[in-house]
Design a protein around this motif. Structure first.
Motif, PDB file in Angstrom:
ATOM      1  N   SER A  20       1.040  -1.045   0.011  1.00 34.02           N
ATOM      2  CA  SER A  20       0.503   0.017   0.649  1.00 34.02           C
ATOM      3  C   SER A  20       1.192   1.238  -0.590  1.00 34.02           C
ATOM      4  O   SER A  20       1.972   1.331   0.607  1.00 34.02           O
ATOM      5  CB  SER A  20      -1.162   0.014   1.285  1.00 34.02           C
ATOM      6  N   CYS A  21       0.060   2.702  -0.309  1.00 33.08           N
ATOM      7  CA  CYS A  21       0.995   3.471  -0.587  1.00 33.08           C
ATOM      8  C   CYS A  21       0.897   4.362  -0.133  1.00 33.08           C
ATOM      9  O   CYS A  21      -1.066   4.551  -0.815  1.00 33.08           O
ATOM     10  CB  CYS A  21       1.032   3.681  -2.144  1.00 33.08           C
ATOM     11  N   ALA A  22       0.686   5.163   1.027  1.00 31.84           N
ATOM     12  CA  ALA A  22       0.328   6.424   1.242  1.00 31.84           C
ATOM     13  C   ALA A  22       0.448   7.496   0.871  1.00 31.84           C
ATOM     14  O   ALA A  22       1.473   7.446   0.941  1.00 31.84           O
ATOM     15  CB  ALA A  22      -0.598   6.486   2.973  1.00 31.84           C
ATOM     16  N   ALA A  23      -0.790   8.216   0.236  1.00 33.65           N
ATOM     17  CA  ALA A  23       0.017   9.782  -0.503  1.00 33.65           C
ATOM     18  C   ALA A  23      -0.957  11.166   0.504  1.00 33.65           C
ATOM     19  O   ALA A  23      -1.565  11.259   0.913  1.00 33.65           O
ATOM     20  CB  ALA A  23      -0.214  10.239  -2.077  1.00 33.65           C
ATOM     21  N   SER A  24       0.233  12.198   0.715  1.00 35.33           N
ATOM     22  CA  SER A  24      -0.072  12.859   1.529  1.00 35.33           C
ATOM     23  C   SER A  24       0.155  13.971   0.367  1.00 35.33           C
ATOM     24  O   SER A  24       0.720  14.504  -0.830  1.00 35.33           O
ATOM     25  CB  SER A  24       1.043  13.961   2.626  1.00 35.33           C
ATOM     26  N   GLY A  25      -0.613  15.146   0.223  1.00 30.77           N
ATOM     27  CA  GLY A  25      -0.910  16.093  -0.620  1.00 30.77           C
ATOM     28  C   GLY A  25      -1.432  15.676  -2.008  1.00 30.77           C
ATOM     29  O   GLY A  25      -2.308  14.281  -2.368  1.00 30.77           O
ATOM     30  N   ARG A  26      -1.791  16.514  -2.790  1.00 29.55           N
ATOM     31  CA  ARG A  26      -2.922  16.407  -4.370  1.00 29.55           C
ATOM     32  C   ARG A  26      -2.307  15.494  -4.626  1.00 29.55           C
ATOM     33  O   ARG A  26      -1.712  15.919  -5.883  1.00 29.55           O
ATOM     34  CB  ARG A  26      -3.418  17.872  -4.810  1.00 29.55           C
ATOM     35  N   THR A  27      -2.610  14.122  -5.252  1.00 24.96           N
ATOM     36  CA  THR A  27      -2.278  13.347  -6.058  1.00 24.96           C
ATOM     37  C   THR A  27      -2.798  13.141  -7.234  1.00 24.96           C
ATOM     38  O   THR A  27      -3.147  11.921  -8.151  1.00 24.96           O
ATOM     39  CB  THR A  27      -1.069  12.071  -5.391  1.00 24.96           C
ATOM     40  N   LEU A  28      -4.596  13.651  -7.324  1.00 22.39           N
ATOM     41  CA  LEU A  28      -5.480  13.154  -8.195  1.00 22.39           C
ATOM     42  C   LEU A  28      -5.310  13.098  -9.207  1.00 22.39           C
ATOM     43  O   LEU A  28      -5.117  12.729  -9.746  1.00 22.39           O
ATOM     44  CB  LEU A  28      -6.429  14.433  -7.800  1.00 22.39           C
ATOM     45  N   SER A  29      -3.752  14.201  -9.649  1.00 20.68           N
ATOM     46  CA  SER A  29      -3.798  14.063 -11.436  1.00 20.68           C
ATOM     47  C   SER A  29      -2.816  14.241 -11.574  1.00 20.68           C
ATOM     48  O   SER A  29      -2.089  13.784 -12.946  1.00 20.68           O
ATOM     49  CB  SER A  29      -3.544  16.011 -11.366  1.00 20.68           C
ATOM     50  N   TYR A  30      -1.798  12.964 -10.424  1.00 18.83           N
ATOM     51  CA  TYR A  30      -1.098  12.302 -11.057  1.00 18.83           C
ATOM     52  C   TYR A  30      -0.568  10.520 -11.525  1.00 18.83           C
ATOM     53  O   TYR A  30      -2.199   9.970 -10.981  1.00 18.83           O
ATOM     54  CB  TYR A  30      -0.139  11.880 -10.023  1.00 18.83           C
ATOM     55  N   LEU A  31      -0.938  10.711 -12.124  1.00 21.08           N
ATOM     56  CA  LEU A  31      -0.727   8.822 -12.946  1.00 21.08           C
ATOM     57  C   LEU A  31       0.364   8.200 -11.521  1.00 21.08           C
ATOM     58  O   LEU A  31       1.162   8.336 -11.565  1.00 21.08           O
ATOM     59  CB  LEU A  31       0.023   8.904 -13.535  1.00 21.08           C
ATOM     60  N   MET A  32      -0.400   6.905 -10.896  1.00 19.25           N
ATOM     61  CA  MET A  32       0.837   6.428 -10.286  1.00 19.25           C
ATOM     62  C   MET A  32       1.007   5.838 -10.073  1.00 19.25           C
ATOM     63  O   MET A  32       0.315   4.392 -10.833  1.00 19.25           O
ATOM     64  CB  MET A  32      -0.312   6.872  -8.891  1.00 19.25           C
TER      65      MET A  32
END
Length: 120
Positions: A20-32
């Motif tokens: 699992s990878c938890a992201a902080s910050g706005r990642t909605l616009s990122y390819l993950m």
């Protein structure tokens, strides 16, 4: 954006593991996606998932065994790994990119890795 991967461990061949990878910050616009690096080898692409979680792409070596998913509401990206093989042993890294490349040719943010060890 900060990324924190977790879920690694020691398993036997044929077992399953979920990263699992938890992201902080706005990642909605990122390819993950996920990459991995085995001892003495270069870091390699494993899987990616589009912003809307509609499109996924996998390295041939994991296709059919690994599944990537993301929950934009929770800002998480998971990697379900089934039928693990000793050659899957590596440090796994979560990654985020704004470059429209399914293999994430340019990564903007890296997470700290999590070690996966598969014994035979």
């Amino acid at each position: 954006v900060q990324l924190q991967a977790s879920g690694g461990g020691l398993v036997q061949a044929g077992d399953s593991l979920r990263l699992s990878c938890a992201a902080s910050g706005r990642t909605l616009s990122y390819l993950m996606g996920w990459f991995r690096q085995a001892l003495g080898k270069e870091r390699e692409f494993v899987a990616s998932i589009s912003r809307g979680a509609i499109n996924t792409y996998y390295a041939d070596s994991v296709k059919g065994r690994f599944t990537i998913s993301r929950d934009n509401a929770k800002n998480t990206v998971d990697l379900q790994m089934n039928n693990l093989k000793p050659e899957d042993t590596a440090v796994y890294y979560c990654a985020a990119s704004q470059t429209p490349s399914v293999t994430m040719s340019h990564v903007h943010y890296w997470g700290m890795g999590t070690l996966v060890t598969v014994s035979s």
